[in-house]
Design an enzyme around this catalytic site. Structure first.
Site, PDB file in Angstrom:
ATOM      1  N   GLU A 274      -2.120 -14.839 -63.312  1.00  0.00           N
ATOM      2  CA  GLU A 274      -3.339 -13.937 -62.534  1.00  0.00           C
ATOM      3  C   GLU A 274      -3.070 -12.754 -62.580  1.00  0.00           C
ATOM      4  O   GLU A 274      -3.997 -11.843 -61.401  1.00  0.00           O
ATOM      5  CB  GLU A 274      -2.822 -14.998 -60.627  1.00  0.00           C
ATOM      6  CG  GLU A 274      -1.404 -14.419 -61.195  1.00  0.00           C
ATOM      7  CD  GLU A 274      -0.515 -13.407 -60.076  1.00  0.00           C
ATOM      8  OE1 GLU A 274      -2.268 -12.407 -59.389  1.00  0.00           O
ATOM      9  OE2 GLU A 274       0.098 -12.765 -60.389  1.00  0.00           O
TER      10      GLU A 274
ATOM     11  N   GLN B  72      11.772 -10.675 -50.293  1.00  0.00           N
ATOM     12  CA  GLN B  72      11.582 -11.079 -51.332  1.00  0.00           C
ATOM     13  C   GLN B  72      12.238 -11.560 -53.225  1.00  0.00           C
ATOM     14  O   GLN B  72      11.866 -12.008 -53.515  1.00  0.00           O
ATOM     15  CB  GLN B  72      10.324 -12.003 -51.871  1.00  0.00           C
ATOM     16  CG  GLN B  72       9.754 -13.064 -50.316  1.00  0.00           C
ATOM     17  CD  GLN B  72       8.870 -14.097 -50.320  1.00  0.00           C
ATOM     18  OE1 GLN B  72       7.068 -13.649 -50.824  1.00  0.00           O
ATOM     19  NE2 GLN B  72       9.375 -15.350 -49.994  1.00  0.00           N
TER      20      GLN B  72
ATOM     21  N   LEU C  65       3.697 -21.876 -50.778  1.00  0.00           N
ATOM     22  CA  LEU C  65       5.382 -21.830 -50.662  1.00  0.00           C
ATOM     23  C   LEU C  65       5.833 -22.573 -52.067  1.00  0.00           C
ATOM     24  O   LEU C  65       6.501 -21.914 -52.354  1.00  0.00           O
ATOM     25  CB  LEU C  65       5.076 -23.216 -49.464  1.00  0.00           C
ATOM     26  CG  LEU C  65       7.199 -23.388 -48.681  1.00  0.00           C
ATOM     27  CD1 LEU C  65       7.660 -21.974 -48.534  1.00  0.00           C
ATOM     28  CD2 LEU C  65       7.464 -24.397 -48.280  1.00  0.00           C
ATOM     29  N   ALA C  66       4.688 -23.094 -53.160  1.00  0.00           N
ATOM     30  CA  ALA C  66       5.423 -23.313 -54.042  1.00  0.00           C
ATOM     31  C   ALA C  66       5.668 -21.866 -54.870  1.00  0.00           C
ATOM     32  O   ALA C  66       6.413 -22.940 -56.032  1.00  0.00           O
ATOM     33  CB  ALA C  66       3.420 -24.394 -54.926  1.00  0.00           C
ATOM     34  N   ASP C  67       4.574 -20.935 -54.643  1.00  0.00           N
ATOM     35  CA  ASP C  67       5.348 -20.073 -55.726  1.00  0.00           C
ATOM     36  C   ASP C  67       6.975 -19.888 -55.378  1.00  0.00           C
ATOM     37  O   ASP C  67       7.335 -19.608 -56.371  1.00  0.00           O
ATOM     38  CB  ASP C  67       4.453 -19.113 -55.580  1.00  0.00           C
ATOM     39  CG  ASP C  67       3.045 -18.961 -55.689  1.00  0.00           C
ATOM     40  OD1 ASP C  67       2.750 -20.016 -56.571  1.00  0.00           O
ATOM     41  OD2 ASP C  67       2.596 -18.499 -55.153  1.00  0.00           O
ATOM     42  N   GLN C  68       7.230 -19.809 -54.313  1.00  0.00           N
ATOM     43  CA  GLN C  68       8.273 -18.974 -53.344  1.00  0.00           C
ATOM     44  C   GLN C  68       9.455 -20.385 -54.450  1.00  0.00           C
ATOM     45  O   GLN C  68      10.675 -20.157 -54.552  1.00  0.00           O
ATOM     46  CB  GLN C  68       8.393 -18.397 -52.577  1.00  0.00           C
ATOM     47  CG  GLN C  68       7.397 -17.696 -51.773  1.00  0.00           C
ATOM     48  CD  GLN C  68       6.974 -16.910 -52.751  1.00  0.00           C
ATOM     49  OE1 GLN C  68       8.706 -16.078 -53.379  1.00  0.00           O
ATOM     50  NE2 GLN C  68       6.112 -16.157 -53.291  1.00  0.00           N
TER      51      GLN C  68
ATOM     52  N   HIS D  80      -1.704 -18.274 -59.796  1.00  0.00           N
ATOM     53  CA  HIS D  80       0.004 -17.492 -59.628  1.00  0.00           C
ATOM     54  C   HIS D  80       1.063 -18.670 -59.302  1.00  0.00           C
ATOM     55  O   HIS D  80       1.805 -18.127 -59.965  1.00  0.00           O
ATOM     56  CB  HIS D  80      -0.934 -17.156 -57.742  1.00  0.00           C
ATOM     57  CG  HIS D  80      -0.344 -16.423 -57.062  1.00  0.00           C
ATOM     58  ND1 HIS D  80       0.934 -16.204 -56.896  1.00  0.00           N
ATOM     59  CD2 HIS D  80      -1.159 -15.529 -57.190  1.00  0.00           C
ATOM     60  CE1 HIS D  80       0.766 -14.263 -56.383  1.00  0.00           C
ATOM     61  NE2 HIS D  80      -0.548 -14.041 -56.547  1.00  0.00           N
TER      62      HIS D  80
END
Length: 351
Positions: free
Chosen positions: A16, A106, A290-293, A319
């Site tokens: 990305e 983050q 939320l999946a990314d994190q 992402h």
């Protein structure tokens, strides 16, 4: 401290091609002690290179780890980052104007979760930004997952910060897990326990929030007690964030639609309704953001414990795939990603 000869080299244009490659790279460089070299930073964005909020992430990471840094300048598309030992402590990080201070948090959080003592962080800047996780997402959706790892993350919002003025203020307390992070599986969301919406619209006419909430209530079939406004002061604006919170047995998701000058209140609502309905139609535990994190958190726990973990998500974005690829460059873990009709499954295992 690692030497430059052992640098992990990242191409900032891969996948990305945005700022998350930089933030994940910095987070894992600090967490593992490996040096980072990244070129073509944010190459796929209209304004490539380090902008103010990205530079704030670099400077915060350097302060937490005592890093040697080259290329930490506005507009820079190359960076060399050689971390030292991560140091728990009291920190203050500010982003000029409305750059997201949530993204700064983050960036430094993974390393501070592995530190030898708690840390306190005072953050200033944007708290509710398009293209960044807003405060309420971190507080309600992200922080509970940190606690499930055995660590703790407490967040306190003192002042909202919207684009373009910023000026938000947040305090964060990070407590590492005693005995290391423990992975977990999150493959089902469980039963719905609460659903509500709220509209933040400081500095705007009162009818804006009323119209957005009325439209959302009609579209979702939500009652008046599920529709809330307020929680901000007029001098925190102008700004507009319409949020929907879905609290399930095993996870909470927060979806946000931001107002813009060119959008009507009804259009802001339509964006949010589309996102919420897409998640509701899936059978996944978490949504795409939320999946990314979660991928990064579980990878760190798998690395520390040697135990595998898995979760399901409603959408496999570029992402998420890019983030997993960056994580694999730093940690001895491998992701197995499988797309399904109603949910995608992401597994992380040690290698």
């Amino acid at each position: 401290m690692k030497t430059e000869e052992k640098m992990i080299e990242l191409d900032g244009s891969q996948g990305e091609g945005g700022g998350q490659i930089l933030r994940t790279g910095l987070a894992l460089a600090m967490a593992t002690g490996q040096a980072l070299a990244i070129d073509s930073i944010r190459a796929r964005r209209p304004k490539p290179g380090l902008m103010r909020q990205h530079l704030a992430c670099v400077n915060a990471a350097a302060e937490v780890s005592g890093a040697r840094v080259e290329g930490a300048e506005l507009g820079s598309q190359s960076l060399r980052f050689v971390p030292g030992p991560v140091r728990a402590g009291d920190y203050r990080f500010a982003v000029a104007s409305a750059g997201s201070c949530m993204l700064v948090l983050q960036t430094v959080l993974p390393a501070l979760l592995l530190a030898d003592a708690p840390s306190r962080i005072a953050l200033a800047g944007g708290t509710h930004n398009p293209m960044a996780p807003p405060f309420h997402f971190l507080e309600r959706a992200y922080a509970p997952l940190v606690r499930r790892l055995g660590a703790d993350l407490q967040l306190e919002l003192h002042r909202c910060g919207f684009y373009p003025a910023g000026g938000g203020a947040v305090d964060a307390t990070v407590v590492p897990a005693a005995g290391g992070l423990k992975p977990f599986d999150l493959n089902a969301r469980g039963a719905l326990q609460d659903a509500h919406a709220e509209c933040l619209a400081p500095g705007l006419p009162r009818h804006v929030a009323a119209r957005e909430l009325d439209a959302l209530g009609s579209a979702m079939g939500w009652s008046g007690e599920q529709l809330r406004s307020g929680g901000t002061r007029q001098n925190e604006g102008p700004g507009n964030a319409l949020m929907a919170t879905l609290a399930y047995e095993h996870v909470t998701e927060v979806f946000t639609s931001f107002g813009e000058k060119a959008l009507s209140a009804e259009q802001v609502t339509q964006r949010l309704v589309k996102e919420v309905r897409a998640f509701q139609k899936s059978e996944a535990a978490v949504g795409p953001h939320l999946a990314d994190q979660l991928a990064l958190l579980l990878a760190l726990a798998t690395w520390q414990s040697g135990q595998a973990a898995a979760f399901s998500c409603s959408e496999l974005t570029e992402h998420t795939r890019t983030n997993c690829a960056v994580i694999e460059r730093f940690l001895p873990v491998r992701f197995a990603i499988e797309a399904g009709a109603r949910a995608a499954t992401v597994q992380v295992a040690p290698v």
